[in-house]
Design a protein around this motif. Structure first.
Motif, PDB file in Angstrom:
ATOM      1  N   PRO A  11      29.539 -10.220  -1.307  1.00 33.82           N
ATOM      2  CA  PRO A  11      30.422  -9.238  -0.682  1.00 33.82           C
ATOM      3  C   PRO A  11      29.550  -8.203   0.024  1.00 33.82           C
ATOM      4  O   PRO A  11      28.579  -7.729  -0.551  1.00 33.82           O
ATOM      5  N   THR A  13      28.297  -4.927   1.035  1.00 33.21           N
ATOM      6  CA  THR A  13      28.527  -3.572   0.490  1.00 33.21           C
ATOM      7  C   THR A  13      28.709  -2.529   1.568  1.00 33.21           C
ATOM      8  O   THR A  13      29.252  -1.463   1.314  1.00 33.21           O
ATOM      9  N   ALA A  14      28.233  -2.801   2.781  1.00 35.53           N
ATOM     10  CA  ALA A  14      28.418  -1.813   3.845  1.00 35.53           C
ATOM     11  C   ALA A  14      29.859  -1.854   4.355  1.00 35.53           C
ATOM     12  O   ALA A  14      30.352  -0.889   4.922  1.00 35.53           O
ATOM     13  N   ASN A  16      32.643  -2.950   2.392  1.00 29.30           N
ATOM     14  CA  ASN A  16      33.685  -2.964   1.364  1.00 29.30           C
ATOM     15  C   ASN A  16      33.588  -1.760   0.444  1.00 29.30           C
ATOM     16  O   ASN A  16      32.501  -1.301   0.130  1.00 29.30           O
ATOM     17  N   GLU A  17      34.772  -1.317  -0.008  1.00 32.20           N
ATOM     18  CA  GLU A  17      34.785  -0.422  -1.154  1.00 32.20           C
ATOM     19  C   GLU A  17      35.021  -1.324  -2.350  1.00 32.20           C
ATOM     20  O   GLU A  17      36.027  -2.005  -2.441  1.00 32.20           O
ATOM     21  N   ILE A  18      34.046  -1.346  -3.247  1.00 30.46           N
ATOM     22  CA  ILE A  18      34.130  -2.261  -4.383  1.00 30.46           C
ATOM     23  C   ILE A  18      34.857  -1.571  -5.530  1.00 30.46           C
ATOM     24  O   ILE A  18      34.501  -0.451  -5.918  1.00 30.46           O
ATOM     25  N   ALA A  19      35.886  -2.224  -6.056  1.00 32.58           N
ATOM     26  CA  ALA A  19      36.626  -1.655  -7.180  1.00 32.58           C
ATOM     27  C   ALA A  19      36.628  -2.647  -8.333  1.00 32.58           C
ATOM     28  O   ALA A  19      36.526  -3.852  -8.130  1.00 32.58           O
ATOM     29  N   ILE A  27      35.243  -7.754 -10.154  1.00 32.46           N
ATOM     30  CA  ILE A  27      35.632  -6.776  -9.148  1.00 32.46           C
ATOM     31  C   ILE A  27      36.863  -7.321  -8.427  1.00 32.46           C
ATOM     32  O   ILE A  27      37.187  -8.500  -8.542  1.00 32.46           O
ATOM     33  N   ARG A  29      38.616  -8.984  -5.736  1.00 27.10           N
ATOM     34  CA  ARG A  29      38.055  -9.876  -4.724  1.00 27.10           C
ATOM     35  C   ARG A  29      38.965 -10.073  -3.511  1.00 27.10           C
ATOM     36  O   ARG A  29      38.529 -10.627  -2.505  1.00 27.10           O
ATOM     37  N   ASP A 122      22.627  -8.058  -2.963  1.00 26.90           N
ATOM     38  CA  ASP A 122      23.525  -6.923  -3.190  1.00 26.90           C
ATOM     39  C   ASP A 122      24.147  -6.953  -4.576  1.00 26.90           C
ATOM     40  O   ASP A 122      24.421  -5.925  -5.166  1.00 26.90           O
ATOM     41  N   ASP A 123      24.391  -8.158  -5.070  1.00 27.32           N
ATOM     42  CA  ASP A 123      24.986  -8.250  -6.400  1.00 27.32           C
ATOM     43  C   ASP A 123      23.960  -8.824  -7.374  1.00 27.32           C
ATOM     44  O   ASP A 123      24.296  -9.386  -8.393  1.00 27.32           O
ATOM     45  N   VAL A 230      33.420   1.560 -14.275  1.00 30.19           N
ATOM     46  CA  VAL A 230      32.932   2.731 -13.562  1.00 30.19           C
ATOM     47  C   VAL A 230      32.884   3.836 -14.596  1.00 30.19           C
ATOM     48  O   VAL A 230      33.909   4.180 -15.175  1.00 30.19           O
TER      49      VAL A 230
ATOM     50  N   GLU B 134      25.755  -2.615  -9.773  1.00 30.40           N
ATOM     51  CA  GLU B 134      25.839  -3.668  -8.757  1.00 30.40           C
ATOM     52  C   GLU B 134      26.487  -3.111  -7.499  1.00 30.40           C
ATOM     53  O   GLU B 134      27.078  -2.032  -7.528  1.00 30.40           O
ATOM     54  N   TYR B 135      26.376  -3.871  -6.431  1.00 32.68           N
ATOM     55  CA  TYR B 135      26.977  -3.493  -5.150  1.00 32.68           C
ATOM     56  C   TYR B 135      26.590  -2.069  -4.750  1.00 32.68           C
ATOM     57  O   TYR B 135      27.444  -1.193  -4.619  1.00 32.68           O
ATOM     58  N   GLN B 138      28.093   0.949  -6.521  1.00 28.97           N
ATOM     59  CA  GLN B 138      29.529   1.251  -6.491  1.00 28.97           C
ATOM     60  C   GLN B 138      30.208   0.942  -7.825  1.00 28.97           C
ATOM     61  O   GLN B 138      31.212   1.560  -8.169  1.00 28.97           O
ATOM     62  N   ASN B 292      33.478   6.674   2.613  1.00 24.91           N
ATOM     63  CA  ASN B 292      33.877   6.016   1.365  1.00 24.91           C
ATOM     64  C   ASN B 292      33.829   7.021   0.217  1.00 24.91           C
ATOM     65  O   ASN B 292      32.757   7.462  -0.196  1.00 24.91           O
ATOM     66  N   LYS B 294      34.088   6.643  -2.729  1.00 27.09           N
ATOM     67  CA  LYS B 294      33.426   6.148  -3.940  1.00 27.09           C
ATOM     68  C   LYS B 294      31.919   6.034  -3.769  1.00 27.09           C
ATOM     69  O   LYS B 294      31.233   5.563  -4.674  1.00 27.09           O
TER      70      LYS B 294
END
Ligand SMILES: Cc1cc2nc3c(=O)[nH]c(=O)nc-3n(C[C@H](O)[C@H](O)[C@H](O)COP(=O)(O)OP(=O)(O)OC[C@H]3O[C@@H](n4cnc5c(N)ncnc54)[C@H](O)[C@@H]3O)c2cc1C
Ligand SMILES: Nc1ncnc2c1ncn2[C@@H]1O[C@H](COP(=O)(O)O)[C@@H](O)[C@H]1O
Lengths: 262, 325
Positions: A11, A13-14, A16-19, A27, A29, A122-123, A230, B134-135, B138, B292, B294
């Motif tokens: 994914p 990261t630039a 997406n807002e990852i939740a 996460i 998806r 990134d992950d 989080v 990760e990410y 975030q 963002n 977050k």
């Protein structure tokens, strides 16, 4: 030089807002924008430049599911000669070591002089390249920001603290993890993608490469992700609300008080 | 409980800051563990660093040899495999040296590997529970690390507060013979090329307007330079801006760039990766603008605006110019 480049679909990261999803096991998806791991584009570009200088070929490989095809094709559109996908239900849930074992099998199925990975994903954790080298018993250099091909060896620069560069000589075959900024990855347009749209990309599973299912995948993982979360972080920044004009006015007051405006 | 070892990095005869941080991390894994620090280097460096490490660690092993005067991971790794008992937990810093050494070390020790640890929760039935990010920070992940064959962990620098480490006076043991002769490596260290000096020295700036990937294009940099000029500030940046060759390397803030100590730091379209924040010292007043909400940068900033830097920066420039008359 025969070069293998390992590429991963992640994914972006630039973009997406990852939740964290409801039950915390993954996460969210839906609606995620995926792309090639940023570092891997630099690795593929470097491989193409080395090939164009000294001859040989570039193969890209990804350990993944059906979706991996899209990124392998993209890297082929950049100029890689062939692509391979390592795919098997038994590979799912692999930790870094599992992924490295699968990639090591892919290396032994070919005749490569050089294997490139990204410095990190990134992950991910910046681990697969170093593990792969250790499994193959090949020398390794991480966070590489310069490569010069010689005969039977390479001269490589590693990025170390403070913008300094550590120069090394490394024997072939070897594994390098490539750092961003080493080159300028070429742009891939729709036309480039179309050109490779119908090229066959072979898939190999555990049987083709002779991997024991218990050594890879969730079954073989020594490191497992239990949950995403989080944390309850501190108060964080005091947020300035209002219209852009109002925000600017408030910010300027604060900057004046803190000596930010001379 | 497994024995715990900490790999100490050092330069010019001085231990890295992580010497105390790794000790702190080890104590989080097991408060009563006898933790051993390993110091490798040429004899003179080794003695000085081992003495420093002995302030934190009850036991220090030194390996003194000219062959390891420069820490080439390819040379050190086989020696460490020989030295460290199977099943141990090994801690190192997550930085260019740790990244070079540790993934392969875990394979050669047949141990589990977990990188860039930012939290240590508990040991639970042969599993170590740790946290990572990760990410780009975030989200966090809770990881379970199987300790049955030992583990290698790299720890994020600066996370485990070093102030709280109780001082001891540890014993230094010479383990040079046990580590064996340095193997002839397939990777040979040649030299270190120092970073180039640029036309602006951002390490001396009081106020920095720092741009990240959020600036979107090279042309847009003008907007940041305008703002900086009006404020009397200099322009610095995050790594992607240098990777794209939009600004010179000497303007990059971070672990692989410059360490800056401004009074005010304006993070414009910067997500706040730890490698970036690692270059920010002296407790500046951090302002973050990011679209963002977050973005991790808001966790370290004093004030934040959720918004578009391409919109906010020109307004700021105009208003400050007006104010100055
Ligand atoms: C070994 C190693 C060393 C490294 N060293 C460094 C280093 O020294 N310095 C460094 O900076 N990085 C370094 N990095 C890279 C680091 O991990 C991050 O990738 C990098 O800092 C990200 O830069 P960024 O915040 O500008 O970009 P991103 O993480 O992509 O963030 C861009 C941000 O901009 C926001 N944004 C986008 N458009 C707008 C807009 N119009 N208005 C407002 N906000 C917007 C996005 O929401 C996002 O938060 C290193 C990495 C490695 C592996
Ligand atoms: N599933 C995968 N398939 C192919 N290559 C991978 C995979 N995972 C990781 N890699 C490679 O290893 C590098 C580092 O990833 P990581 O160790 O996950 O941070 C990536 O940049 C890739 O080059």
């Amino acid at each position: 030089m025969e070069i293998l480049v390992c590429v991963k679909r992640v994914p972006d990261t630039a973009e997406n807002e990852i939740a964290v999803g409801k039950d915390g096991t993954d996460i969210v998806r839906d609606d995620l924008v995926y792309s090639v791991n940023e570092w891997d584009n630099y690795a593929v570009e470097e491989a193409i430049q080395i090939r164009d200088k000294v001859g040989g070929s570039v193969t890209v490989v990804s350990v993944g599911d059906d979706d991996a095809e899209e990124i392998v094709r993209r890297e082929m559109a950049m100029g890689a000669d062939t692509g391979v996908i390592m795919k098997d239900a038994a590979f799912e849930g692999s930790d870094g070591l599992g992924t490295a074992k699968i990639l090591a099998k892919c290396v032994s199925m070919g005749k490569y002089d050089l294997v490139l990975t990204g410095a990190m994903a990134d992950d991910g954790a910046g681990q697969v390249g170093g593990m792969l080298a250790a499994l193959l018993d090949w020398p390794y250099a991480s966070v590489v920001n310069k490569v010069e091909a010689g005969s039977g060896k390479l001269t490589v620069g590693r990025e170390i603290e403070g913008g300094n560069q550590e120069m090394n000589e490394i024997d072939l075959p070897c594994v390098l993890s490539i750092q961003t900024g080493i080159n300028e990855p070429r742009y891939v347009g729709i036309r480039g993608i179309r050109k490779v749209a119908s090229v066959e990309i072979p898939c190999h599973g555990k049987d083709a490469c002779g991997l024991d299912a218990s050594a890879v995948g969730a079954a073989g993982a020594k490191v497992k992700r239990l949950a995403y979360f989080v944390p309850a972080l501190g108060a964080g920044a005091e947020m300035i609300e209002g219209s852009a004009e109002e925000q600017a006015d408030k910010l300027i007051e604060l900057l004046k008080a803190k000596g930010g405006i001379k | 409980m497994a024995a715990i070892f900490a790999l100490i990095q050092h330069k010019n005869g001085k231990a890295d800051d992580t010497v105390a941080e790794l000790c702190m991390a080890a104590r989080k894994i097991d408060a009563s563990a006898a933790v051993t620090a390993i110091v490798m280097g040429k004899a003179s460096d080794c003695d000085a660093v081992a003495a420093e490490a002995a302030k934190y660690y009850a036991s220090v092993w030194k390996v003194a040899s000219d062959a390891v005067a420069y820490p080439n991971a390819e040379v050190l790794r086989p020696m460490l495999v020989k030295l460290i008992p199977a099943g141990s937990i090994v801690l190192a810093a997550f930085n260019p040296f740790g990244m070079d050494l540790c993934p392969g070390l875990s394979v050669k020790m047949n141990a589990a590997y977990c990188a860039d640890v930012v939290g240590i929760e508990a040991v639970d039935g042969g599993k170590l529970i740790v946290n990572r990010q990760e990410y780009a920070g975030q989200v966090y992940a809770k990881m379970s690390v199987d300790l049955s064959g030992g583990a290698v962990l790299t720890v994020r620098p600066g996370v485990f507060a070093a102030e709280d480490v109780p001082q001891v006076s540890g014993a230094v043991a010479d383990k040079t013979a046990d580590a064996g002769a340095a193997p002839s490596a397939k990777r040979r260290f040649l030299k270190v090329v120092e970073a180039e000096v640029g036309d602006v020295d951002i390490t001396k700036s009081d106020v920095l307007v720092s741009v990240g990937r959020g600036i979107e294009s090279q042309e847009n940099l003008e907007i940041a330079f305008e703002l900086a000029k009006t404020m009397g500030a200099d322009v610095s940046c995050s790594r992607p801006i240098v990777d794209a060759k939009w600004l010179e390397k000497s303007r990059q803030v971070g672990t692989s760039g410059q360490t800056v100590k401004p009074k005010v730091y304006m993070a414009m379209g910067i997500s706040g990766a730890f490698q970036h924040l690692g270059g920010l010292k002296g407790n500046p007043f951090i302002v973050a603008v990011n679209k963002n909400a977050k973005a991790p940068i808001f966790q370290v900033a004093e004030v934040g605006i959720v918004g578009d830097i391409l919109e906010i920066m020109p307004i700021l420039t105009e208003k400050i110019a007006e104010m100055k008359g």
